[in-house]
Design a protein around this motif. Structure first.
Motif, PDB file in Angstrom:
ATOM      1  N   ASP A  37      -3.147  45.257 -27.179  1.00 30.73           N
ATOM      2  CA  ASP A  37      -2.600  44.732 -25.929  1.00 30.73           C
ATOM      3  C   ASP A  37      -1.728  45.755 -25.234  1.00 30.73           C
ATOM      4  O   ASP A  37      -1.641  45.583 -24.051  1.00 30.73           O
ATOM      5  N   ARG A  41      -4.898  48.593 -22.842  1.00 30.14           N
ATOM      6  CA  ARG A  41      -4.923  47.911 -21.562  1.00 30.14           C
ATOM      7  C   ARG A  41      -4.895  49.072 -20.400  1.00 30.14           C
ATOM      8  O   ARG A  41      -5.679  48.995 -19.385  1.00 30.14           O
ATOM      9  N   SER A  46       2.277  50.406 -19.818  1.00 31.58           N
ATOM     10  CA  SER A  46       2.121  49.550 -21.146  1.00 31.58           C
ATOM     11  C   SER A  46       1.881  50.627 -22.105  1.00 31.58           C
ATOM     12  O   SER A  46       2.217  50.322 -23.457  1.00 31.58           O
ATOM     13  N   THR A 145       1.066  41.500 -21.821  1.00 32.61           N
ATOM     14  CA  THR A 145      -0.047  41.778 -22.034  1.00 32.61           C
ATOM     15  C   THR A 145      -1.168  41.157 -21.265  1.00 32.61           C
ATOM     16  O   THR A 145      -0.792  40.128 -20.580  1.00 32.61           O
ATOM     17  N   SER A 146      -2.312  41.680 -21.265  1.00 32.57           N
ATOM     18  CA  SER A 146      -3.603  41.328 -20.256  1.00 32.57           C
ATOM     19  C   SER A 146      -3.814  39.716 -20.681  1.00 32.57           C
ATOM     20  O   SER A 146      -3.936  38.958 -19.804  1.00 32.57           O
TER      21      SER A 146
END
Length: 164
Positions: A37, A41, A46, A145-146
């Protein structure tokens, strides 16, 4: 037949069979989900968050070792006591962490949408175990997270397909 057979959690994966929901969660599952995550990314912030998470564990161990060497047992007792009290309150509120729950014993599934930066999205599953009502908290991936928001919707949908 239900279309959603699994969804990611904070520490691993939740998988459905005909009769059970299984939680495959572990410390290594947590590390893998952090890697998936945050690191994969591809953004600098992140990746920095993952590095911060990874440094937190050795820093915590270093603090305990240095407190023991320095004779600061009061600090260790306070931190350990606080962790014990929080665990006991959680247990007294009926929260348990079984690896599987029979779908027939689930009474209710409630979803709480997290607030970015403050709380994490989670599910609370109320189920019966030997005549007593218990709860299982399932923390979902961070909203940073995406796929954080889509996992929340997918988890809700998975239980809704099964009548909860």
């Amino acid at each position: 037949m239900c279309s959603i057979e699994s969804f990611p959690t904070k520490r691993g994966t939740a998988r459905f069979t005909e009769d059970y929901v299984y939680f495959e969660e572990s410390f290594w599952g947590y590390i893998k989900s952090l890697y998936r995550d945050y690191w994969q990314r591809g953004t600098w912030w992140s990746s920095s968050a993952l590095v911060g998470y990874l440094f937190a564990f050795p820093i915590g161990i270093w603090w305990v070792v240095s407190a023991v060497r320095g004779g600061s047992f009061l600090h260790i007792a306070v931190v350990g006591g606080l962790i014990l009290v929080l665990w006991a309150v959680n247990y007294a509120c009926g929260f348990r962490s079984p690896d599987r729950i029979r779908l027939a014993t689930i009474e209710q599934v409630s979803a709480t949408d997290g607030m970015m930066g403050l709380t994490r999205s989670r599910l609370v599953i109320r189920y019966t175990d030997g005549g007593t009502t218990c709860k299982r908290r399932v923390n979902l991936p961070s909203l940073y997270t995406s796929g954080g928001e889509t996992v929340y919707e997918r988890a809700q949908e998975a239980f809704a397909e099964r009548g909860f």
